[in-house]
Design a protein around this motif. Structure first.
Motif, PDB file in Angstrom:
ATOM      1  N   ASP A   1       0.833  -1.207   0.000  1.00  9.85           N
ATOM      2  CA  ASP A   1       0.000   0.000   0.000  1.00  9.85           C
ATOM      3  C   ASP A   1       0.869   1.259   0.000  1.00  9.85           C
ATOM      4  O   ASP A   1       0.440   2.308  -0.472  1.00  9.85           O
TER       5      ASP A   1
ATOM      6  N   THR B   1       2.317   7.864 -11.697  1.00  9.97           N
ATOM      7  CA  THR B   1       1.568   6.679 -11.285  1.00  9.97           C
ATOM      8  C   THR B   1       0.342   7.018 -10.445  1.00  9.97           C
ATOM      9  O   THR B   1      -0.246   6.130  -9.828  1.00  9.97           O
ATOM     10  N   HIS B   2      -0.062   8.279 -10.416  1.00  9.90           N
ATOM     11  CA  HIS B   2      -1.225   8.695  -9.632  1.00  9.90           C
ATOM     12  C   HIS B   2      -1.089   8.245  -8.178  1.00  9.90           C
ATOM     13  O   HIS B   2      -2.016   7.708  -7.578  1.00  9.90           O
ATOM     14  N   SER B   3       0.093   8.447  -7.636  1.00 11.70           N
ATOM     15  CA  SER B   3       0.378   8.093  -6.248  1.00 11.70           C
ATOM     16  C   SER B   3       0.568   9.360  -5.421  1.00 11.70           C
ATOM     17  O   SER B   3       0.594  10.469  -5.957  1.00 11.70           O
ATOM     18  N   GLU B   4       0.698   9.199  -4.111  1.00  7.38           N
ATOM     19  CA  GLU B   4       0.804  10.329  -3.195  1.00  7.38           C
ATOM     20  C   GLU B   4       2.188  10.348  -2.560  1.00  7.38           C
ATOM     21  O   GLU B   4       2.547   9.438  -1.814  1.00  7.38           O
TER      22      GLU B   4
ATOM     23  N   GLN C   1      -2.165  -1.209 -13.263  1.00  2.72           N
ATOM     24  CA  GLN C   1      -3.213  -0.897 -12.290  1.00  2.72           C
ATOM     25  C   GLN C   1      -2.696  -1.003 -10.864  1.00  2.72           C
ATOM     26  O   GLN C   1      -3.032  -0.179 -10.016  1.00  2.72           O
ATOM     27  N   ARG C   2      -1.862  -1.984 -10.588  1.00  2.00           N
ATOM     28  CA  ARG C   2      -1.369  -2.193  -9.230  1.00  2.00           C
ATOM     29  C   ARG C   2      -0.195  -1.277  -8.891  1.00  2.00           C
ATOM     30  O   ARG C   2       0.170  -1.147  -7.724  1.00  2.00           O
TER      31      ARG C   2
ATOM     32  N   THR D   1      -0.352   1.922  -9.391  1.00  2.00           N
ATOM     33  CA  THR D   1      -0.925   3.230  -9.110  1.00  2.00           C
ATOM     34  C   THR D   1      -1.537   3.285  -7.708  1.00  2.00           C
ATOM     35  O   THR D   1      -1.790   2.265  -7.072  1.00  2.00           O
ATOM     36  N   GLY D   2      -1.748   4.526  -7.254  1.00  2.00           N
ATOM     37  CA  GLY D   2      -2.502   4.745  -6.025  1.00  2.00           C
ATOM     38  C   GLY D   2      -1.782   4.405  -4.738  1.00  2.00           C
ATOM     39  O   GLY D   2      -2.433   4.253  -3.692  1.00  2.00           O
ATOM     40  N   LYS D   3      -0.469   4.310  -4.765  1.00  2.00           N
ATOM     41  CA  LYS D   3       0.267   4.010  -3.541  1.00  2.00           C
ATOM     42  C   LYS D   3       0.628   5.298  -2.807  1.00  2.00           C
ATOM     43  O   LYS D   3       0.588   6.387  -3.370  1.00  2.00           O
ATOM     44  N   ARG D   4       1.010   5.149  -1.548  1.00  2.00           N
ATOM     45  CA  ARG D   4       1.639   6.239  -0.809  1.00  2.00           C
ATOM     46  C   ARG D   4       3.152   6.033  -0.894  1.00  2.00           C
ATOM     47  O   ARG D   4       3.645   4.920  -0.681  1.00  2.00           O
TER      48      ARG D   4
END
Length: 224
Positions: A79, A154-157, A119-120, A122-125
């Motif tokens: 995550d 990657t559209h992550s934070e 897909q996997r 992306t969206g991580k911290r």
């Protein structure tokens, strides 16, 4: 201290060849903080998995080291990911850079497997901890920018970074800026610290932080 629910998975990647070096010390501090806050934190050394750089895949086979295991079995399910690297010539270590470069062999191209990987990814911290011999704050800015751009792509934070100074093994503990404490706090708040990156069209309130709840006033003789 805030706890994570459900249990989050933090992957800590150390890009230094020194097992008892300053980058490893930053990673271990972050691991302590994350585990104390209830996360599942795993610390790995990139040297154990990466032995080659990205080849020309049109003419050469993929290297036969353990990178696929690292990327597919540890990175993709995480995550959050914290990269801990020494500063070499004002950039990240070669091991750290190879980690990002080698991902190309898994997400490039068409088909169900590259799409699943994208897909996997992306969206991580994401977080960063850097160690350098010099205290000059600009020494880390190139690495900060690179991780910021990876997060954007990657559209992550990208939630923050820690910079500590030390040359001898473990010397970073003597840095009066207390980078080990900062790394531990980063690990503890990895999945709870506020992240905001507004666009012109982003709906948002005028205040950055939620106002503190007013203290309850008690009446003498009456339980609150």
């Amino acid at each position: 201290m805030n706890s994570y629910h459900p249990k989050k998975r933090l992957l800590i990647l150390v890009g230094s060849p020194r097992r008892d070096g300053n980058s490893a010390a930053l990673g271990a501090a972050a691991q302590r903080g994350a585990e104390a806050a209830g996360a599942n934190a795993t610390l790995l050394f990139l040297d154990d998995y990466i032995q080659s750089f990205l080849p020309d895949l049109r003419h050469s086979p993929a290297p036969t080291d353990r990178y696929a295991e690292l990327f597919l079995e540890h990175f993709l399910p995480a995550d959050g990911v914290l990269l801990c690297t020494p500063i070499y010539w004002y950039g990240m270590s070669a091991q750290s850079k190879a980690f990002f470069d080698r991902s190309f062999s898994h997400y490039a191209g068409s088909g169900p497997e590259p799409e699943r990987v994208r897909q996997r990814m992306t969206g991580k911290r994401l977080g960063l901890a850097v160690a350098s011999e010099e205290t000059y704050p600009g020494a880390a800015l190139g690495i900060v920018h690179q991780v910021q751009e990876y997060a954007r792509y990657t559209h992550s934070e990208f939630i923050g970074h820690v910079h500590g100074a030390g040359n001898l093994r473990g010397e970073i503990a003597n840095d009066p800026r207390r980078p080990l404490q900062a790394a531990e706090e980063l690990g503890a708040s990895f999945f709870t610290r506020k992240y905001s990156d507004y666009r012109v069209e982003t709906p948002r309130s005028r205040n950055v932080w939620e106002p503190a709840a007013p203290a309850l006033r008690s009446t003498p003789g009456v339980l609150p």
